[in-house]
Design a protein around this motif. Structure first.
Motif, mmCIF file in Angstrom:
data_model
loop_
_atom_site.group_PDB
_atom_site.id
_atom_site.type_symbol
_atom_site.label_atom_id
_atom_site.label_comp_id
_atom_site.label_asym_id
_atom_site.label_seq_id
_atom_site.Cartn_x
_atom_site.Cartn_y
_atom_site.Cartn_z
ATOM 1 N N UNK A 11 0.825 -1.224 0.146
ATOM 2 C CA UNK A 11 0.235 0.039 -0.093
ATOM 3 C C UNK A 11 0.940 1.152 -0.089
ATOM 4 N N UNK A 12 1.745 1.332 0.836
ATOM 5 C CA UNK A 12 2.948 2.402 1.020
ATOM 6 C C UNK A 12 3.463 2.670 -0.292
ATOM 7 N N UNK A 13 4.072 1.364 -1.017
ATOM 8 C CA UNK A 13 4.726 1.489 -2.445
ATOM 9 C C UNK A 13 3.927 1.857 -3.349
ATOM 10 N N UNK A 21 1.791 10.163 -1.786
ATOM 11 C CA UNK A 21 2.546 10.795 -0.851
ATOM 12 C C UNK A 21 4.157 10.679 -0.969
ATOM 13 N N UNK A 22 4.950 11.306 -0.130
ATOM 14 C CA UNK A 22 6.229 11.478 -0.305
ATOM 15 C C UNK A 22 6.945 10.824 1.010
ATOM 16 N N UNK A 31 19.693 -3.520 5.754
ATOM 17 C CA UNK A 31 20.764 -2.596 5.512
ATOM 18 C C UNK A 31 22.107 -3.355 5.437
ATOM 19 N N UNK A 32 23.128 -2.937 4.336
ATOM 20 C CA UNK A 32 23.127 -1.836 3.705
ATOM 21 C C UNK A 32 22.490 -2.119 2.282
ATOM 22 N N UNK A 33 21.844 -3.074 2.076
ATOM 23 C CA UNK A 33 21.025 -3.281 0.854
ATOM 24 C C UNK A 33 19.679 -2.577 0.921
ATOM 25 N N UNK A 34 19.312 -1.692 -0.125
ATOM 26 C CA UNK A 34 18.116 -1.026 0.135
ATOM 27 C C UNK A 34 17.137 -1.371 -1.049
ATOM 28 N N UNK A 35 16.071 -1.625 -0.855
ATOM 29 C CA UNK A 35 15.152 -2.040 -2.034
ATOM 30 C C UNK A 35 15.046 -1.175 -3.079
ATOM 31 N N UNK A 36 15.279 -1.767 -4.278
ATOM 32 C CA UNK A 36 15.560 -0.829 -5.393
ATOM 33 C C UNK A 36 13.984 -0.114 -5.845
ATOM 34 N N UNK A 37 12.980 -0.815 -5.306
ATOM 35 C CA UNK A 37 11.625 0.076 -5.481
ATOM 36 C C UNK A 37 11.786 1.409 -4.907
ATOM 37 N N UNK A 38 12.423 1.592 -3.942
ATOM 38 C CA UNK A 38 12.228 2.878 -3.303
ATOM 39 C C UNK A 38 13.322 3.894 -4.048
ATOM 40 N N UNK A 39 14.614 3.216 -4.325
ATOM 41 C CA UNK A 39 15.785 4.068 -5.024
ATOM 42 C C UNK A 39 15.296 4.707 -6.465
ATOM 43 N N UNK A 40 14.051 3.902 -7.000
ATOM 44 C CA UNK A 40 13.715 4.445 -8.358
ATOM 45 C C UNK A 40 12.798 5.373 -8.038
ATOM 46 N N UNK A 41 12.289 5.867 -7.087
ATOM 47 C CA UNK A 41 11.250 6.877 -7.117
ATOM 48 C C UNK A 41 11.719 8.273 -6.513
ATOM 49 N N UNK A 44 10.955 10.045 -3.033
ATOM 50 C CA UNK A 44 11.513 9.390 -1.779
ATOM 51 C C UNK A 44 12.785 9.753 -1.538
ATOM 52 N N UNK A 45 13.124 10.244 -0.424
ATOM 53 C CA UNK A 45 14.649 10.811 0.045
ATOM 54 C C UNK A 45 15.078 9.575 0.898
ATOM 55 N N UNK A 46 16.272 9.104 0.688
ATOM 56 C CA UNK A 46 16.740 7.946 1.293
ATOM 57 C C UNK A 46 18.162 8.414 2.008
ATOM 58 N N UNK A 47 18.238 8.140 3.416
ATOM 59 C CA UNK A 47 19.232 8.772 4.251
ATOM 60 C C UNK A 47 19.885 7.795 4.936
ATOM 61 N N UNK A 48 21.251 7.674 5.364
ATOM 62 C CA UNK A 48 21.463 6.721 6.335
ATOM 63 C C UNK A 48 21.102 7.244 7.589
ATOM 64 N N UNK A 49 20.710 6.325 8.589
ATOM 65 C CA UNK A 49 20.315 6.539 9.915
ATOM 66 C C UNK A 49 21.218 7.321 10.629
ATOM 67 N N UNK A 50 20.783 8.533 11.239
ATOM 68 C CA UNK A 50 21.716 9.320 11.973
ATOM 69 C C UNK A 50 21.211 9.651 13.432
ATOM 70 N N UNK A 51 20.147 8.864 13.952
ATOM 71 C CA UNK A 51 19.260 9.327 15.001
ATOM 72 C C UNK A 51 20.414 9.048 16.248
ATOM 73 N N UNK A 52 21.495 8.557 16.108
ATOM 74 C CA UNK A 52 22.470 8.310 17.303
ATOM 75 C C UNK A 52 23.755 9.635 16.993
#
Length: 80
Positions: A11-13, A21-22, A31-41, A44-52
């Motif tokens: 549904x989200x995809x 939506x964005x 991780x580190x593999x990312x579903x290519x379906x997200x990369x193609x859009x 969608x902004x993809x970012x490394x996790x930086x919560x720490x």
């Protein structure tokens, strides 16, 4: 994935593909593999996790390292 997770993912995809939506994503299941379906859009902004990476978290990590070293040195009775 369980059935409900698979449906949720689809549904989200679908909403992303139809530009209803964005998304900004920073945590990925395989991780580190990312579903290519997200990369193609382009909505969608993809970012490394930086919560720490906050100042408080970094300071706390430094304190934990020092506390760990002190603990090791005291346990081994090393006089440096």
């Amino acid at each position: 994935m369980s059935n409900s997770r698979t449906k949720g993912f689809k549904l989200i995809l679908c909403a992303l593909k139809n530009k209803k939506i964005a998304a900004v994503l920073d945590v990925f299941k395989n991780e580190p593999s990312i579903n290519s379906k997200f990369v193609e859009l382009d909505n969608v902004l993809l970012s490394p996790y930086c919560g720490a990476s906050t100042i408080n978290a970094i300071n706390r990590m430094g304190i934990m390292v020092i506390e760990g070293l002190i603990s090791i040195l005291e346990e081994k009775n090393l006089n440096i």
